[in-house]
Scaffold this active site. Structure first.
Site: not given
Ligand code: DX5
Ligand code: ZN
Length: 234
Positions: A13, A38, A40, A42, A71, A73, A142, A180
Site C-alpha cells: 500500500s 494498492h 488508497d 481518501m 481502494h 474510501m 478491513m 487490508d
C-alpha cells in the site's frame, strides 16, 4: 480450517511510501517482487484523512506494469469511478456504505472493463456481499478501521475471512480475498490460514529497510498446501 489457497498476491500500500518520491517507490516495490500496487483514495469525509485522486493514479500508471488496485474510501464513489478507470486503475473496490446502490456501482465498474471489488469494514457483515457475488472479482476485508496506516490488526476479523472463503468456494467463482490493515508476517500467517489469498501491506513493506526482504517475509508466512508438503517430503 479452510484449505489454504495456492495463490498468494502481495499488494504493497503506497500510503506508507515517501509521498515526495511516489514513482521511485512504486518501481522499488515492483523490483522487490510485489504483485499489485494498492492505492488508497481518501476524501476526508468518508474517512478522516485525505490522500490523492485520479491525477496521481494516472501519473503512477507510467511507472509500473503492476495492476493498480484502487481502494476507494470516498462518498459518493460513483461520480469518480470513470475518472479512476481512465487514469489506469485495474481493480476498483468500493465500500457498501459509500453509496445507496452497491449493485449498480459494481455494474458501472465492470462496464468500464475493470475488475470490481467490495470492501468490508470491521463492523460490516458478510451479508453485505451475499447477493452481489456474481459481480465480484475481489472481496477486501478491513482488519483495521479505514483511514490510516500503521494501526493494530483487529483479530475478530479472522472468522469473517474464513466465512468469506467458504462463501467464495460455494460460488465456484475465482474471487480474490484481500486483507487490508495491520498485516505483518505474524498476522499474515493467521489470515492466510483463514483463507485469504492477497495481502495488502503498507507499513510492513514501505516501513522496512529492505523491500525485497519485507515482501519475502510476507510470502514465507503462507501455510504450505498439503500437496506441496507431500512433494517435498515435509
Ligand atoms: C487504511 C488503508 C490501508 C493501509 C494499510 O485505510 O486501506 O491500505 O495503507 O496500512 P498498514 O499496512 O500499515 O496497516
Ligand atoms: Zn487500502
Amino acid at each position: 480450517m479452510n484449505t489454504p489457497p495456492t495463490r498468494l498476491l502481495i499488494a504493497p500500500s503506497l500510503l506508507a511510501a515517501d509521498f515526495a518520491r511516489l514513482g521511485e517507490e512504486t518501481r522499488a516495490v515492483e523490483a522487490a517482487g510485489a504483485d499489485w500496487l494498492h492505492l488508497d483514495i481518501m476524501d476526508g469525509h468518508f474517512v478522516p484523512n485525505i490522500t490523492f485522486g485520479p491525477l496521481v493514479v494516472k501519473a503512477l500508471r507510467k511507472h509500473t506494469a503492476m495492476p493498480l488496485d484502487v481502494h476507494l474510501m470516498i462518498a459518493p464513489a460513483d461520480p469518480y469511478i470513470a475518472a479512476f478507470a481512465e487514469a489506469g486503475a485495474d481493480i476498483i473496490s468500493v465500500h457498501p456504505e459509500s453509496g445507496p446502490h452497491l449493485h449498480r456501482t459494481l455494474q458501472l465498474i465492470r462496464s468500464l472493463g475493470k475488475k470490481a471489488g467490495v470492501v468490508l469494514n470491521p463492523a460490516t457483515p458478510v451479508s453485505a456481499v451475499a447477493h452481489v457475488m456474481d459481480l465480484l472479482d475481489v472481496i477486501m476485508v478491513m482488519t483495521v478501521n479505514p483511514g490510516f496506516g500503521g494501526q493494530a490488526f483487529i483479530v475478530s476479523q479472522l472468522s469473517k475471512i474464513a466465512t468469506l472463503r467458504q462463501m467464495i468456494g460455494e460460488t465456484g467463482r475465482d474471487i480474490i480475498l484481500q486483507i487490508d490493515g495491520g498485516i505483518t508476517p505474524a498476522t499474515a500467517t493467521k489470515v492466510l490460514q483463514a483463507g485469504a489469498d492477497c495481502l495488502i501491506a503498507g507499513t510492513a513493506v514501505f516501513g522496512a529497510p529492505d523491500y525485497t526482504q519485507a515482501i519475502s517475509a510476507l510470502r514465507a508466512a503462507r501455510p504450505r498446501p498439503q500437496a506441496e508438503l507431500a512433494a517435498s517430503g515435509g
